[in-house]
Design an enzyme around this catalytic site. Structure first.
Site, PDB file in Angstrom:
ATOM      1  N   ASN A   1       0.573  -1.287  -0.015  1.00 43.80           N
ATOM      2  CA  ASN A   1       0.220  -0.209  -0.274  1.00 43.80           C
ATOM      3  C   ASN A   1       0.648   1.495  -0.171  1.00 43.80           C
ATOM      4  O   ASN A   1       1.638   1.165   1.367  1.00 43.80           O
ATOM      5  CB  ASN A   1      -1.153   0.223   1.309  1.00 43.80           C
ATOM      6  CG  ASN A   1      -2.097   1.555   1.403  1.00 43.80           C
ATOM      7  OD1 ASN A   1      -1.874   1.799   0.498  1.00 43.80           O
ATOM      8  ND2 ASN A   1      -2.844   0.919   2.156  1.00 43.80           N
TER       9      ASN A   1
ATOM     10  N   ARG B   1      -2.469  -1.648  -3.291  1.00 45.03           N
ATOM     11  CA  ARG B   1      -4.172  -1.157  -2.985  1.00 45.03           C
ATOM     12  C   ARG B   1      -3.515  -0.224  -3.589  1.00 45.03           C
ATOM     13  O   ARG B   1      -2.750   1.129  -3.898  1.00 45.03           O
ATOM     14  CB  ARG B   1      -3.775  -1.319  -1.833  1.00 45.03           C
ATOM     15  CG  ARG B   1      -5.450   0.001  -1.582  1.00 45.03           C
ATOM     16  CD  ARG B   1      -4.985   1.283  -0.021  1.00 45.03           C
ATOM     17  NE  ARG B   1      -6.002   1.736  -0.225  1.00 45.03           N
ATOM     18  CZ  ARG B   1      -6.193   3.337   0.815  1.00 45.03           C
ATOM     19  NH1 ARG B   1      -4.787   3.554   1.319  1.00 45.03           N
ATOM     20  NH2 ARG B   1      -7.139   3.778   1.122  1.00 45.03           N
TER      21      ARG B   1
ATOM     22  N   HIS C   1     -12.437   3.877   0.269  1.00 45.14           N
ATOM     23  CA  HIS C   1     -12.519   2.494   0.881  1.00 45.14           C
ATOM     24  C   HIS C   1     -13.502   1.497   0.594  1.00 45.14           C
ATOM     25  O   HIS C   1     -14.052   1.009   1.071  1.00 45.14           O
ATOM     26  CB  HIS C   1     -13.301   3.624   2.933  1.00 45.14           C
ATOM     27  CG  HIS C   1     -12.235   4.154   3.127  1.00 45.14           C
ATOM     28  ND1 HIS C   1     -13.223   5.650   4.224  1.00 45.14           N
ATOM     29  CD2 HIS C   1     -11.123   5.105   3.627  1.00 45.14           C
ATOM     30  CE1 HIS C   1     -12.126   6.426   4.321  1.00 45.14           C
ATOM     31  NE2 HIS C   1     -10.997   5.606   4.282  1.00 45.14           N
TER      32      HIS C   1
ATOM     33  N   GLU D   1      -8.159  -4.623   4.987  1.00 48.32           N
ATOM     34  CA  GLU D   1      -8.274  -4.465   3.876  1.00 48.32           C
ATOM     35  C   GLU D   1      -7.652  -5.210   3.402  1.00 48.32           C
ATOM     36  O   GLU D   1      -7.682  -5.876   1.909  1.00 48.32           O
ATOM     37  CB  GLU D   1      -8.095  -3.070   3.610  1.00 48.32           C
ATOM     38  CG  GLU D   1      -9.162  -2.180   3.932  1.00 48.32           C
ATOM     39  CD  GLU D   1      -8.165  -0.755   4.115  1.00 48.32           C
ATOM     40  OE1 GLU D   1      -8.435  -0.516   5.000  1.00 48.32           O
ATOM     41  OE2 GLU D   1      -8.913   0.491   3.668  1.00 48.32           O
TER      42      GLU D   1
ATOM     43  N   ARG E   1      -8.794  16.468   7.610  1.00 47.55           N
ATOM     44  CA  ARG E   1     -10.126  16.711   6.076  1.00 47.55           C
ATOM     45  C   ARG E   1     -10.831  16.931   6.790  1.00 47.55           C
ATOM     46  O   ARG E   1     -12.081  16.904   7.611  1.00 47.55           O
ATOM     47  CB  ARG E   1      -9.677  15.963   5.296  1.00 47.55           C
ATOM     48  CG  ARG E   1      -8.692  15.539   4.481  1.00 47.55           C
ATOM     49  CD  ARG E   1      -9.226  14.095   3.890  1.00 47.55           C
ATOM     50  NE  ARG E   1      -8.376  13.490   3.281  1.00 47.55           N
ATOM     51  CZ  ARG E   1      -8.128  11.624   3.952  1.00 47.55           C
ATOM     52  NH1 ARG E   1      -9.319  11.367   3.732  1.00 47.55           N
ATOM     53  NH2 ARG E   1      -6.967  11.423   3.345  1.00 47.55           N
TER      54      ARG E   1
END
Ligand code: ADP
Length: 399
Positions: free
Chosen positions: A10, A91, A180, A385, A241
């Site tokens: 990732n 990913r 996601h 994940e 964010r």
């Protein structure tokens, strides 16, 4: 697939998470993180069979040097390990409309990931660096791309379109893509197993709450709406964010308050959210600690986080009609008892009632239903994940 191991990578812009995973059992043989790329103190840490290790990388290392270190100093030190690898799974944050499922990487796929880079420049360029470095380290192993956006490609136009002139979508690809997806898919599959319902018939609302956070409405096993948009900036209050804001704020700050556009965008992505509101930290553990001490900024950050999340969850009753479960996952969703209790209290109009003991027990990797008997179901499901990436990779290479 018993001994099929997949190296999962990732690659972010300044770090790289990696894991060697058994695609069938999900067992992690090795996991680690290389970070501080392009800085003097570039470094790496990893865990092999429970044993933690760490090392400096050569100063200013980035993806290629990190991958060389992982191969030469970590993987090759484990006898016979790399011989069991069947694939490398990457990913990939943004697959645009081009990628609706995981694919084996070839020249066309690399070009496609490059084309999608305009929608996630930092992420996709880092992924390409990671893929190229992995290809030269393992030239004979198939490489697989698993996209964060793919699961959301089932959203209908009424959910993915912005109410902007239509040609912005047709000609420039301006639309909501969602992120996601791998996590939302995984926890939905686990919920289907736990609730004993076929995956194709399950309706859930999945809240992935980590540093980035998004909530998704899943109907009959398919994503039908999600809170993130063209980029991961839209939607919930996140670590740094801002999530949803009035776009006119950007124009106001640039034309009237003397900000540069770059400065505003940096602020919306890196200095807003929990960090900006609390003035303390983007880390939820710090927010929780300071709430307990009565810090007003932390209390407001916590309230805004929960309120926005509850509003999104309530709005996702619209596409679903019937809801089998609300799922909490990600670092905050899996551990923060208080957030789950507050959010479910805000959803009392739907009949949700928390069971305090069950809620307190579902932490640190424990899965479980956290609502009282007779209440509609909310549950905690730890996400994984990396395992989805390993499973997809092993499946594609054996097909
Ligand atoms: P990422 O999006 O980077 O993968 P994670 O899913 O690891 O993030 O989530 C990070 C967030 O989870 C942080 O805000 C962190 O404070 C929070 N978190 C992790 N563990 C705990 C814990 N035990 N208690 C409370 N919050 C936690």
């Amino acid at each position: 697939m018993s001994n099929k191991l997949v190296l999962v990578l990732n690659c972010g812009s300044s770090s790289l998470k990696f894991a060697v995973i058994n695609a069938q059992s999900g067992d992690e043989v090795i996991s680690g993180l290389a970070e501080c790329f392009n800085l003097p103190d570039a470094r790496i840490k990893w865990t092999t069979a429970g044993k933690k290790e760490a090392s400096n990388l050569p100063a200013y290392s980035a993806h290629s040097a990190a991958i060389s270190y992982i191969v030469e100093e970590i993987i090759k030190k484990e006898d016979g390990l790399s011989e069991q690898f069947v694939a490398i799974g990457h990913r990939i944050v943004h697959g645009g409309e081009k990628f609706t499922e995981s694919v084996i990487i070839d020249e066309n796929v690399l070009e496609g990931i490059e084309e999608c880079a305009s929608l996630a420049p930092l992420h996709n360029h880092a992924h390409i660096l990671g893929i190229k470095a992995a290809q030269s380290a393992f030239p004979t192993l198939p490489q697989v791309a698993v996209f964060d956006t793919a699961f959301h490609q089932s959203m209908p136009a009424k959910a993915f379109m912005y109410a902007l002139p239509y040609n912005l979508y047709k000609e420039k690809g301006i639309r909501r893509y969602g992120m996601h997806g791998t996590s939302h898919l995984f926890v939905t599959q686990e919920a289907a197993k736990a609730l004993n319902k076929p995956f194709e018939e399950i309706n859930v609302i999945s809240a992935h709450l980590g540093n980035g956070a998004s909530v998704t409405a899943i109907k009959n096993g398919k994503s039908v709406d999600t809170s993130m948009g063209m980029t991961p900036l839209e939607g919930l209050v996140m670590g740094t964010r801002c999530g949803d804001i009035d776009p006119s704020i950007i124009e106001h700050l640039v034309t009237r308050e003397g900000y540069s556009l770059e400065g505003v965008m940096d602020m919306l992505q890196k200095q807003s959210g929990l960090l900006g509101i609390s003035g303390i930290s983007s880390d939820f553990r710090k927010i929780t600690e300071n709430c307990e001490k009565g810090h007003q900024g932390a209390i407001l950050a916590m309230e805004m986080f929960c309120y926005r999340l509850a509003k999104y969850i309530a709005s996702f009753a619209v596409p679903l009609g019937h809801i089998d479960a609300i799922i909490f996952t990600g670092g905050i969703g899996e551990n923060t008892v208080k957030v789950r209790a507050k959010v479910l209290d805000l959803l009392a109009i739907f009949g949700y009632q928390v069971d305090a003991d069950k809620n307190a027990a579902a932490v640190l990797g424990e899965q479980g239903i956290i609502t009282a008997d007779g209440s509609p179901i909310a549950m905690v499901i730890p996400t994984n994940e990396e395992w989805v990436i390993a499973q997809d990779s092993a499946k594609l290479v054996s097909a």
